[in-house]
Design an enzyme around this catalytic site. Structure first.
Site, PDB file in Angstrom:
ATOM      1  N   LYS A  25       2.597   4.240  -2.121  1.00 40.06           N
ATOM      2  CA  LYS A  25       3.792   3.556  -1.649  1.00 40.06           C
ATOM      3  C   LYS A  25       3.777   2.106  -2.084  1.00 40.06           C
ATOM      4  O   LYS A  25       2.757   1.570  -2.479  1.00 40.06           O
ATOM      5  CB  LYS A  25       3.956   3.659  -0.144  1.00 40.06           C
ATOM      6  CG  LYS A  25       2.942   2.903   0.686  1.00 40.06           C
ATOM      7  CD  LYS A  25       3.254   3.107   2.161  1.00 40.06           C
ATOM      8  CE  LYS A  25       2.475   2.162   3.030  1.00 40.06           C
ATOM      9  NZ  LYS A  25       2.824   2.320   4.421  1.00 40.06           N
ATOM     10  N   LYS A  82       6.678  11.870   2.730  1.00 41.65           N
ATOM     11  CA  LYS A  82       7.066  11.197   3.968  1.00 41.65           C
ATOM     12  C   LYS A  82       8.537  10.813   3.901  1.00 41.65           C
ATOM     13  O   LYS A  82       9.003  10.264   2.914  1.00 41.65           O
ATOM     14  CB  LYS A  82       6.212   9.949   4.181  1.00 41.65           C
ATOM     15  CG  LYS A  82       4.748  10.252   4.320  1.00 41.65           C
ATOM     16  CD  LYS A  82       3.920   9.033   4.642  1.00 41.65           C
ATOM     17  CE  LYS A  82       4.161   7.963   3.621  1.00 41.65           C
ATOM     18  NZ  LYS A  82       3.366   6.745   3.862  1.00 41.65           N
TER      19      LYS A  82
END
Length: 89
Positions: A25, A82
């Protein structure tokens, strides 16, 4: 241990230090900041045997937008994806 990584070099370092799962991320792009898809794929290639998660990014809660983003991230070969759930409509 889970380690957040932003590229293949960090992924290799985290793996060498015993990470059990990597989380791809970009924290500079928000809590669920998504890395560019080629970077996620490069991380997957760098550590093929290690569990890898990635985020779809901070997206509006619209089914079409989320499905497209999930499919794009899934195509990179990650193990977990996610998705943020935000309050409201």
């Amino acid at each position: 241990m889970l380690a957040s990584v932003t590229g293949p070099a960090e992924a290799l370092l985290a793996a060498s230090l015993g990470a059990d799962i990597l989380d791809a991320k970009d924290p500079t792009a928000g809590a669920l900041g998504r890395l560019p898809l080629p970077v996620i794929a490069a991380i997957r290639s760098a550590v093929p045997g290690l569990a890898l998660s990635a985020t779809v990014g901070d997206l509006p809660p619209e089914p079409e937008v989320l499905v497209e983003a999930v499919q794009a991230v899934a195509a990179t070969g990650v193990d977990f994806i996610k998705v943020g759930i935000f309050p409201g409509a």
